[in-house]
Write an enzyme that holds these catalytic residues in place. Structure first.
Site, PDB file in Angstrom:
ATOM      1  CD1 TRP A 140      -2.652   1.652   0.503  1.00  0.00           C
ATOM      2  CD2 TRP A 140      -2.122   1.760   2.670  1.00  0.00           C
ATOM      3  NE1 TRP A 140      -3.417   2.645   1.079  1.00  0.00           N
ATOM      4  CE2 TRP A 140      -3.107   2.726   2.405  1.00  0.00           C
ATOM      5  CE3 TRP A 140      -1.624   1.627   3.967  1.00  0.00           C
ATOM      6  CZ2 TRP A 140      -3.617   3.576   3.386  1.00  0.00           C
ATOM      7  CZ3 TRP A 140      -2.122   2.458   4.948  1.00  0.00           C
ATOM      8  CH2 TRP A 140      -3.113   3.426   4.661  1.00  0.00           C
ATOM      9  CG  ASP A 222      -2.386  -2.183   7.483  1.00  0.00           C
ATOM     10  OD1 ASP A 222      -3.461  -2.071   8.120  1.00  0.00           O
ATOM     11  OD2 ASP A 222      -2.094  -1.453   6.525  1.00  0.00           O
ATOM     12  CE  LYS A 260     -11.058  -0.705   1.772  1.00  0.00           C
ATOM     13  NZ  LYS A 260     -10.204   0.224   2.518  1.00  0.00           N
TER      14      LYS A 260
END
Length: 416
Positions: A140, A222, A260
Site C-alpha cells: 500500500w 496491518d 471496509k
C-alpha cells in the site's frame, strides 16, 4: 517597497495517485466509464452499500438519543469499544489463559487504519528506534509515506513474482533471512494483501513467524480487511492470532481498521494494539500511557460516532449474526466478479494466463497489465485503474464486466 520573502522551504509533492485517479473518473462524462481505482465496496449497480446492520444500529442509536453522544471520549478512546476491538482481532473465546493473554495487549482508539499505522510507526520511532522497517514490494503506497514521516529508513522485501503473478515466498524469506537485522520492523498484511491480493498460506505464515522469532524481528500487522476478505472474521485474523498465541515471547503490534468490514469509510474507526511479551505484561498500562501522550499531541481523541455503531453491533448477539451475513454478501460479490472477469477473458481467448485473478483474494487484483496498457484502458475505454495494474474488483458489475474484459483483450493484443 521592501521585497516580501518567505521562510518556508517547500516544493510540490506528487499527488496521491488513488485520489487523483478518482477525481479524473469523477469529471469523465463517458457513459461507459468504469472506476477500478479506489478501494471502496460498491453494489452491482455501482453504488455505495451502507450495511443493513449498520443502518439498523444507527436507527437504534438515534432513537436512544444519548445526551452524551457528542461529548469528548477519553484520550485512549471509547472505553467499551476498546476491548471489543481487541477481542475481535485476537479472538480469545473463553480460553483458560484468557485473562493472562489480554493482559499483554495495550489498545487505543485511532483515526481509522491509517491513523493506527501512523500512531504505531510514531510510537516505535520514539520508543524502540528501529534501524529499518521492511515493507513488501509492492505494498500500500501510504505505508511508505507513513514510515517516511516517522523518520524510519525503509527497505523492501520481494513479495510479487511478476512472471508467475504469484506470491514470492522464497524471495521474501531469503531477503529477510539475509538482510534483516535484530530489532527491524517487518510490515505484514494480515489478509487480502494490498495491492496484490496474494496472501501467504498457513504453513508459510508459520514459517514467517519462526523467522521473526529467531532473528528477533518485530512484526507489525496491518489488518484492514478482517471479515471482508473471506467473509469470516476468524479466517482473516488467523495470522495475527497465530503469532499472538504461538509466539508469546515475541512482541508485535496490529493496526486495525473498521472501514471496509463495517462500511464506515468516512467515520474513521480504528484501533492500535501493542502486544507485549508474556514476561513484560506489566508494561501494558505504561504503553497505553505513552500512546496517549502521542494521541493528545496529535488529535486529542478518536471520533465518537463510528465507534458507537461498532459497539452497538458487537455488543448484541443478534446484530453480530446480521453483520456476519453482511460480510458474506460483500465477500461473495467480490469473488463472483473475479470469476466473471476470468470467465470472459477465457471466452475471448485473451493472450496470456489469467488464473491469478481468481487465485487472488480480497478487494484488489494485480492484473499484470503494463503501464501502456493501463493508459490505453483509460484513454480509449474510460476504464480507470492504478498505473501498477492494480484493479479494485468492487468496481466490476454484471453490467460492465464484459465491457471491461473486451477492453483488456484489446489492449493486451494491441498495446505493447
Amino acid at each position: 517597497m521592501a521585497k516580501v520573502t518567505t521562510r518556508l522551504n517547500v516544493a510540490p509533492v506528487p499527488p496521491d495517485e488513488i485520489f487523483a485517479l478518482n477525481h479524473a473518473f469523477g469529471i469523465d462524462t463517458h457513459p461507459q466509464k468504469v472506476s477500478l481505482g479506489v478501494g471502496v465496496y460498491r453494489t452491482d449497480d455501482g453504488k455505495p452499500w451502507p450495511l443493513p446492520v449498520v443502518q439498523k444500529a444507527e436507527k437504534e442509536l438515534e432513537a436512544a438519543s444519548d445526551a452524551f453522544r457528542h461529548e469528548y471520549t477519553a484520550i485512549e478512546g471509547d472505553a467499551p469499544f476498546l476491548p471489543m476491538a481487541r477481542d475481535l482481532m485476537f479472538g480469545f473465546e473463553g480460553k483458560p489463559s484468557e485473562e493472562e493473554a489480554k493482559a499483554r495487549i495495550a489498545t487505543v482508539q485511532t483515526v481509522a487504519g491509517t491513523g493506527a499505522n501512523h500512531l504505531g510507526a510514531l510510537f516505535l520511532a520514539h520508543h524502540m528506534k528501529p534501524r529499518t522497517v521492511w515493507l513488501s514490494n509492492p505494498s500500500w503506497a501510504n505505508h511508505m509515506t507513513i514510515w517516511e514521516l516517522a523518520g524510519i529508513p525503509r527497505k523492501t522485501y520481494p513479495y510479487y513474482h511478476a512472471s508467475t503473478r504469484a506470491f514470492d515466498f522464497d524471495g521474501m524469506m531469503s531477503s529477510l533471512e539475509n538482510d534483516a537485522e535484530e530489532g527491524d520492523v517487518v510490515l505484514l498484511h494480515a489478509c487480502a494483501h494490498n495491492p496484490t491480493g496474494l496472501d501467504p498460506n498457513k504453513e508459510q505464515w508459520i514459517a514467517i513467524a519462526e523467522l521473526c522469532e529467531r532473528k528477533k524481528l518485530f512484526p507489525f500487522f496491518d489488518s484492514a480487511y478482517q471479515g471482508f476478505a473471506s467473509g469470516s472474521v476468524e479466517e482473516d485474523a488467523w495470522a495475527v492470532r497465530y503469532f499472538f498465541t504461538a509466539k508469546p515471547d515475541m512482541e508485535m503490534c496490529v493496526a486495525q481498521s473498521f472501514s471496509k468490514n463495517f462500511g464506515l469509510y468516512g467515520d474513521r474507526v480504528g484501533a492500535f494494539h501493542y502486544v507485549t511479551n508474556r514476561a513484560s505484561s506489566s508494561l501494558r498500562d505504561v504503553v497505553v500511557n505513552n500512546l496517549c501522550h502521542l494521541i493528545r499531541g496529535e488529535f486529542s481523541m478518536g471520533p465518537r460516532a463510528g465507534t458507537a455503531i461498532v459497539k452497538k453491533v458487537l455488543s448484541d448477539e443478534a446484530l453480530v449474526k446480521e453483520w456476519h451475513a453482511d460480510l458474506k454478501v460483500m465477500s461473495s460479490r467480490i469473488r463472483s466478479m473475479r470469476e466473471a472477469l476470468y470467465a470472459e477473458l477465457v471466452r475471448l481467448q485473451t493472450p496470456g494466463t489469467w488464473e491469478h485473478i481468481v487465485q487472488q483474494n480480497g478487494m484488489f487484483s494485480y492484473t499484470g497489465l503494463t503501464l501502456k496498457q493501463v493508459y490505453a484502458l483509460k484513454d480509449q475505454y474510460h476504464i480507470y485503474l492504478l498505473k501498477s495494474g492494480r484493479a479494485s474488483i468492487s468496481g466490476l458489475s454484471k453490467k460492465n464486466v464484459a465491457y471491461v474484459a473486451q477492453a483488456i483483450d484489446d489492449v493486451v493484443r494491441n498495446v505493447n
